[in-house]
Design an enzyme around this catalytic site. Sequence first.
Site: not given
Length: 339
Positions: A11, A124, A126, A149, A153, A178, A297-298
Amino acid sequence: MAILVTGGLGYIGSHTVVELLNNSFEVVIVDDLSNSEKFILKNIEEITGKKPVFYPFDLKRKELLAQVFDAHQIDGCINFAASKAVGESQEKPVDYYENNLFSLINVLKEFKERNISNFIFSSSCTVYGQAETMPIDEDTPLKMPESVYGKTKQMGEEILKDFANAYKAKISLLRYFNPIGAHPSAKLGELPVGVPNNLVPYVMQTAAGIREKLSIWGDDYPTEDGTPVRDYIYVVDLAKAHVAALKKLIGDESTGTVIDIYNLGTGKGSSVLEVVKAFEVANDVSVPYQICARREGDITVAYANADKAEKELHWKSETSLEESLRTVWEWQKYLNSRN
Ligand code: NAD
Ligand code: WQD
């Protein structure tokens, strides 16, 4: 000057390859097509009129990677290749550590052996976890991410910092918020494999009738409308930031270690409900949804302070949420036309 773009048919990688070619860089792509499709290469050629070199193999195959470096004068790398599904990473931790870290290390070994510098890493937001204050700047203390994940990172960043310090290399760690949207030509976009994990591809498929209803994972967060807030950055603006970051590394004539770190976001937060509404208004479509329980996890809120990238890369995200979401719908229509 050839730039190795790992994951270059993915992407963000494909959009970045277009910008690199438009800036007269020679591009060498290695992508095993584990999360992308070959037709993207043809579309890149149609958009740019140029044909990047493409090698279809797994970067964990280091003997094949060495042949690429033998065949091309590689002067830098943008490393997109990784597995990125957060939920899947919890179910397959060893696969994620192996793929995301072994691939990275194999490229770094070639860089070390051949004394190459200029390495850009896809990181990220994150790595910040739920930051204490907004907007998030690069000095915000990192937290060990909850997901495997996210850990790959953060580990990737540490590996690169050690690489840069040990071998006096120049690296740039780009922390994406994002990414959303598709190329204005509607020939490139996010190709979700299976059920989309991310919000915007799911919204797109719901509007297209592929999904019956969007599940909004929780409206009881401490935000204005109760839904979580994120920084949705247009993928072409993100791609342009990579060219700016690469030019900065290449242009830096210092002989020592360079470790650049940049947040790449719009600096503006949008809630889930705001994204859904904006998608409906921008494209005159309906997105049916239901409110469900929170997704584990959000985090509640994350949006960038992107001033450092603006100041040092002379880059800023210019595209509105509505315009980004219009490109998404055009991309879905293109995908429909292919089926
Ligand atoms: P993507 O899955 O579309 O692209 C990754 C590409 O890498 C795919 O084409 C895949 O086939 C390839 N690949 C994966 N493992 C490989 C291997 N071992 N050998 C060769 N090719 C391999 O993902 P994307 O959204 O374009 O993300 C690109 C990078 O940016 C990833 O590292 C991701 O973790 C990071 N990132 C993405 C987001 C996001 O929301 N999309 C946000 C922050 C960071
Ligand atoms: C955004 C918001 C969901 C889907 C993830 C990764 C991050 C990076 C970007 C790779 C959240 C809500 C989503 C749905 C929903 N990826 N949502 N219904 O979670 O901010 O970040 O993707 O690097 O590392 O963690 O993005 O798009 O998954 O979710 O309500 O069907 O949309 O709860 O609040 P996220 P997302």
